[in-house]
Write a protein that holds these residues in place. Structure first.
Motif, PDB file in Angstrom:
ATOM      1  N   VAL A  58      -6.081   9.832  -3.949  1.00 46.46           N
ATOM      2  CA  VAL A  58      -6.664   9.504  -2.518  1.00 46.46           C
ATOM      3  C   VAL A  58      -6.337   8.033  -1.892  1.00 46.46           C
ATOM      4  O   VAL A  58      -5.902   8.127  -0.921  1.00 46.46           O
ATOM      5  CB  VAL A  58      -8.269   9.185  -2.831  1.00 46.46           C
ATOM      6  CG1 VAL A  58      -8.842   8.688  -1.725  1.00 46.46           C
ATOM      7  CG2 VAL A  58      -8.974  10.930  -2.987  1.00 46.46           C
ATOM      8  N   VAL A  59      -6.143   7.235  -3.004  1.00 44.34           N
ATOM      9  CA  VAL A  59      -5.573   5.817  -2.715  1.00 44.34           C
ATOM     10  C   VAL A  59      -4.259   5.660  -2.204  1.00 44.34           C
ATOM     11  O   VAL A  59      -3.786   5.257  -1.113  1.00 44.34           O
ATOM     12  CB  VAL A  59      -5.991   4.819  -3.755  1.00 44.34           C
ATOM     13  CG1 VAL A  59      -5.326   3.572  -3.334  1.00 44.34           C
ATOM     14  CG2 VAL A  59      -7.387   4.544  -4.133  1.00 44.34           C
ATOM     15  N   ALA A  60      -3.328   6.512  -2.922  1.00 40.77           N
ATOM     16  CA  ALA A  60      -2.003   6.536  -2.493  1.00 40.77           C
ATOM     17  C   ALA A  60      -1.868   7.260  -1.260  1.00 40.77           C
ATOM     18  O   ALA A  60      -0.953   6.793  -0.296  1.00 40.77           O
ATOM     19  CB  ALA A  60      -1.319   7.434  -3.741  1.00 40.77           C
ATOM     20  N   CYS A  61      -2.395   8.326  -1.037  1.00 43.53           N
ATOM     21  CA  CYS A  61      -2.283   9.078   0.429  1.00 43.53           C
ATOM     22  C   CYS A  61      -2.785   8.124   1.545  1.00 43.53           C
ATOM     23  O   CYS A  61      -2.096   8.258   2.368  1.00 43.53           O
ATOM     24  CB  CYS A  61      -3.222  10.340   0.251  1.00 43.53           C
ATOM     25  SG  CYS A  61      -2.715  11.633   1.413  1.00 43.53           S
ATOM     26  N   ALA A  62      -4.032   7.747   1.345  1.00 42.01           N
ATOM     27  CA  ALA A  62      -4.670   7.037   2.313  1.00 42.01           C
ATOM     28  C   ALA A  62      -3.713   5.926   2.731  1.00 42.01           C
ATOM     29  O   ALA A  62      -3.326   5.458   4.224  1.00 42.01           O
ATOM     30  CB  ALA A  62      -6.011   6.423   2.161  1.00 42.01           C
ATOM     31  N   GLN A  63      -3.332   5.064   2.010  1.00 40.53           N
ATOM     32  CA  GLN A  63      -2.114   4.125   2.089  1.00 40.53           C
ATOM     33  C   GLN A  63      -0.841   4.323   2.743  1.00 40.53           C
ATOM     34  O   GLN A  63      -0.360   3.775   3.841  1.00 40.53           O
ATOM     35  CB  GLN A  63      -2.032   3.187   0.779  1.00 40.53           C
ATOM     36  CG  GLN A  63      -3.236   2.530   0.266  1.00 40.53           C
ATOM     37  CD  GLN A  63      -2.849   1.772  -1.019  1.00 40.53           C
ATOM     38  OE1 GLN A  63      -1.915   2.046  -1.669  1.00 40.53           O
ATOM     39  NE2 GLN A  63      -3.373   0.554  -1.135  1.00 40.53           N
ATOM     40  N   ALA A  64      -0.449   5.402   2.421  1.00 37.48           N
ATOM     41  CA  ALA A  64       0.790   6.284   2.878  1.00 37.48           C
ATOM     42  C   ALA A  64       0.811   6.526   4.181  1.00 37.48           C
ATOM     43  O   ALA A  64       1.730   6.390   5.254  1.00 37.48           O
ATOM     44  CB  ALA A  64       1.311   7.279   2.084  1.00 37.48           C
ATOM     45  N   TYR A  65      -0.419   7.041   4.658  1.00 35.12           N
ATOM     46  CA  TYR A  65      -0.490   7.407   6.112  1.00 35.12           C
ATOM     47  C   TYR A  65      -1.468   6.479   7.159  1.00 35.12           C
ATOM     48  O   TYR A  65      -1.804   6.825   8.018  1.00 35.12           O
ATOM     49  CB  TYR A  65      -1.353   8.894   6.014  1.00 35.12           C
ATOM     50  CG  TYR A  65      -0.487   9.983   5.645  1.00 35.12           C
ATOM     51  CD1 TYR A  65       0.291  10.925   6.538  1.00 35.12           C
ATOM     52  CD2 TYR A  65      -0.381  10.253   4.282  1.00 35.12           C
ATOM     53  CE1 TYR A  65       1.025  11.817   6.151  1.00 35.12           C
ATOM     54  CE2 TYR A  65       0.837  11.267   3.888  1.00 35.12           C
ATOM     55  CZ  TYR A  65       1.442  12.074   4.987  1.00 35.12           C
ATOM     56  OH  TYR A  65       2.110  13.044   4.488  1.00 35.12           O
ATOM     57  N   GLN A 125     -15.132   2.228  -6.392  1.00 31.36           N
ATOM     58  CA  GLN A 125     -14.408   0.965  -6.882  1.00 31.36           C
ATOM     59  C   GLN A 125     -13.162   0.877  -6.269  1.00 31.36           C
ATOM     60  O   GLN A 125     -12.821  -0.275  -6.194  1.00 31.36           O
ATOM     61  CB  GLN A 125     -14.480   0.899  -8.556  1.00 31.36           C
ATOM     62  CG  GLN A 125     -15.954   0.868  -8.834  1.00 31.36           C
ATOM     63  CD  GLN A 125     -15.897   0.672 -10.563  1.00 31.36           C
ATOM     64  OE1 GLN A 125     -14.771   1.368 -11.129  1.00 31.36           O
ATOM     65  NE2 GLN A 125     -16.991   0.589 -11.366  1.00 31.36           N
ATOM     66  N   ALA A 126     -12.313   1.754  -6.447  1.00 32.06           N
ATOM     67  CA  ALA A 126     -10.992   1.580  -5.865  1.00 32.06           C
ATOM     68  C   ALA A 126     -10.954   1.395  -4.266  1.00 32.06           C
ATOM     69  O   ALA A 126      -9.959   0.425  -3.825  1.00 32.06           O
ATOM     70  CB  ALA A 126     -10.382   3.071  -6.048  1.00 32.06           C
ATOM     71  N   ALA A 127     -11.961   2.061  -3.598  1.00 38.17           N
ATOM     72  CA  ALA A 127     -11.978   1.780  -2.322  1.00 38.17           C
ATOM     73  C   ALA A 127     -12.255   0.424  -1.924  1.00 38.17           C
ATOM     74  O   ALA A 127     -11.466  -0.431  -0.984  1.00 38.17           O
ATOM     75  CB  ALA A 127     -13.117   2.541  -1.472  1.00 38.17           C
ATOM     76  N   ASP A 128     -13.224  -0.362  -2.545  1.00 37.33           N
ATOM     77  CA  ASP A 128     -13.475  -1.657  -2.423  1.00 37.33           C
ATOM     78  C   ASP A 128     -12.189  -2.627  -2.884  1.00 37.33           C
ATOM     79  O   ASP A 128     -11.923  -3.755  -2.187  1.00 37.33           O
ATOM     80  CB  ASP A 128     -14.813  -2.180  -3.386  1.00 37.33           C
ATOM     81  CG  ASP A 128     -15.951  -1.358  -2.994  1.00 37.33           C
ATOM     82  OD1 ASP A 128     -16.089  -1.158  -1.637  1.00 37.33           O
ATOM     83  OD2 ASP A 128     -16.917  -1.526  -3.809  1.00 37.33           O
ATOM     84  N   THR A 129     -11.589  -2.134  -3.840  1.00 35.00           N
ATOM     85  CA  THR A 129     -10.435  -2.996  -4.190  1.00 35.00           C
ATOM     86  C   THR A 129      -9.247  -2.971  -3.270  1.00 35.00           C
ATOM     87  O   THR A 129      -8.521  -3.900  -2.907  1.00 35.00           O
ATOM     88  CB  THR A 129      -9.794  -2.473  -5.217  1.00 35.00           C
ATOM     89  OG1 THR A 129     -10.816  -2.481  -6.509  1.00 35.00           O
ATOM     90  CG2 THR A 129      -8.732  -3.102  -6.121  1.00 35.00           C
ATOM     91  N   HIS A 130      -9.328  -1.728  -2.385  1.00 34.33           N
ATOM     92  CA  HIS A 130      -7.955  -1.567  -1.597  1.00 34.33           C
ATOM     93  C   HIS A 130      -8.469  -1.641  -0.155  1.00 34.33           C
ATOM     94  O   HIS A 130      -7.662  -1.130   0.727  1.00 34.33           O
ATOM     95  CB  HIS A 130      -7.355  -0.282  -1.852  1.00 34.33           C
ATOM     96  CG  HIS A 130      -6.670  -0.205  -3.319  1.00 34.33           C
ATOM     97  ND1 HIS A 130      -5.268  -0.626  -3.347  1.00 34.33           N
ATOM     98  CD2 HIS A 130      -7.070   0.355  -4.237  1.00 34.33           C
ATOM     99  CE1 HIS A 130      -5.128  -0.526  -4.694  1.00 34.33           C
ATOM    100  NE2 HIS A 130      -5.957   0.414  -5.459  1.00 34.33           N
TER     101      HIS A 130
END
Length: 352
Positions: free
Chosen positions: A259-266, A289-294
């Motif tokens: 999810v994080v990789a895809c959101a950042q890429a697009y 937690q990952a959403a807060d971090t990124h």
């Protein structure tokens, strides 16, 4: 704001709701879990028969709870794809009949689009574009939501869906059906780091791995081999809580990373989550937690809107109706239909 009477019978929940745009006026869900538990899964013919038996009362209660009559309803909607064809036909036939009798527009709704729209009920301010993680018993997909009816699948499972893997591992551990809630509950008292398990990667022809596609079949097999190894070593009783926690943490970690990789890429800053596995506490915790971090915004529907319900179908139908979309009464049920083909459900009416 469109007021929709919606029906959902794609699998083993008989659901009816009245929705006004992005607000729920009433929602009724008649679950069949107890009926199918002895079989360890959903029996299609049994599900269809129970839909027939419970739909009438569910419809009556939904209208009563909403305090509305047919003069207040702008359109009727029903799930038409994907799902168990026999089950779909019950709600679809009822929906089209009600639309004809009461002279209302009819809209056939894609079940997965409904799960996307559950997020609009939870967060009415949500607007495209955003990334949706759809995780359920039959589907695990990363979907680029561009607008009403406009979707691009960026990643998906190549074998078992996440929810399917939960059910299979729960059966392996003797936890019964449905497996997701059972594993989630047991994982609360287990050690998620007790057993390292493979996340499952999809190899690319030129080398490396697909960044967004998932695989859970290998993880399921790894749990099976681990259980066999522990039994062979004479471990009794099995550390079921630790096994459940380790499995759940691996699934959550795998999905979160993609999810994080895809959101950042697009370049997408909002992630919405839908489907039955969206209720999983391990996934919610890791993804938040990952959403807060990124620096991402993540939206989870309330637990009542993660599993199948008609309110999400009504919300999707309301948006389509507001965009001038209608379905023809010749629309049939389909066991499979790619989300990218959603607008085909409204093409027959648009051509008239």
């Amino acid at each position: 704001m469109a007021t929709i009477l919606a029906l959902e019978t794609s699998c083993d929940e008989t659901a009816v709701a009245v929705v006004r745009d992005r607000a729920i006026l009433s929602t009724v869900v008649a679950s069949q879990i107890d009926v199918h538990q002895p079989y360890g899964g959903v029996v299609p013919e049994v599900a269809s028969r129970h839909h027939v038996a419970t739909l009438g009362d569910s419809l009556r209660v939904a209208l009563e709870q909403a305090g509305l009559g047919w003069a207040d309803i702008d359109a009727v909607a029903a799930t038409c794809a994907p799902g168990l064809v026999g089950a779909l036909l019950v709600g679809l036939t009822a929906g089209k009949t009600l639309a004809m009798v009461h002279h209302k527009p009819f809209l056939g709704v894609h079940h997965l689009e409904g799960h996307i729209y559950a997020n609009y009920l939870a967060s009415p301010d949500l607007q495209p574009p955003y990334l949706c993680l759809l995780v359920s018993g039959g589907h695990t997909s990363l979907i680029y939501v561009k607008a009403c009816g406009q979707y691009q699948t960026l990643g998906q499972t190549r074998d078992d869906a996440a929810g399917e893997a939960f059910d299979k591992v729960a059966r392996l551990l003797g936890l019964g059906y449905p497996g997701g809630p059972a594993i989630d509950k047991l994982a609360q008292v287990g050690n998620p780091k007790a057993f390292p398990l493979p996340e499952g990667n999809i190899s690319l022809p030129g080398g490396g791995f697909h960044p967004y596609d998932s695989s859970f079949s290998g993880l399921k097999t790894a749990v099976l081999r681990l259980v066999e190894k522990l039994k062979a070593e004479g471990v009794d009783p099995l550390p079921v809580a630790d096994l459940a926690a380790s499995f759940q943490a691996t699934v959550a970690r795998s999905l979160t990373r993609r999810v994080v990789a895809c959101a950042q890429a697009y370049g997408l800053t909002t992630v919405a989550v839908g489907g039955g596995v969206a209720a999983n506490s391990g996934l919610r915790q890791q993804l938040q937690q990952a959403a807060d971090t990124h620096g991402l915004r993540v939206i989870f529907p309330p637990l009542s809107l993660c599993t199948d319900n008609a309110a999400m179908i009504g919300c999707a139908a309301a948006d389509h109706l507001n965009h001038g979309h209608r379905s023809g009464l010749e629309l049939g049920a389909q066991s499979r239909l790619d989300l990218a083909r959603v607008m085909e459900l409204y093409a027959p009416q648009a051509e008239r």
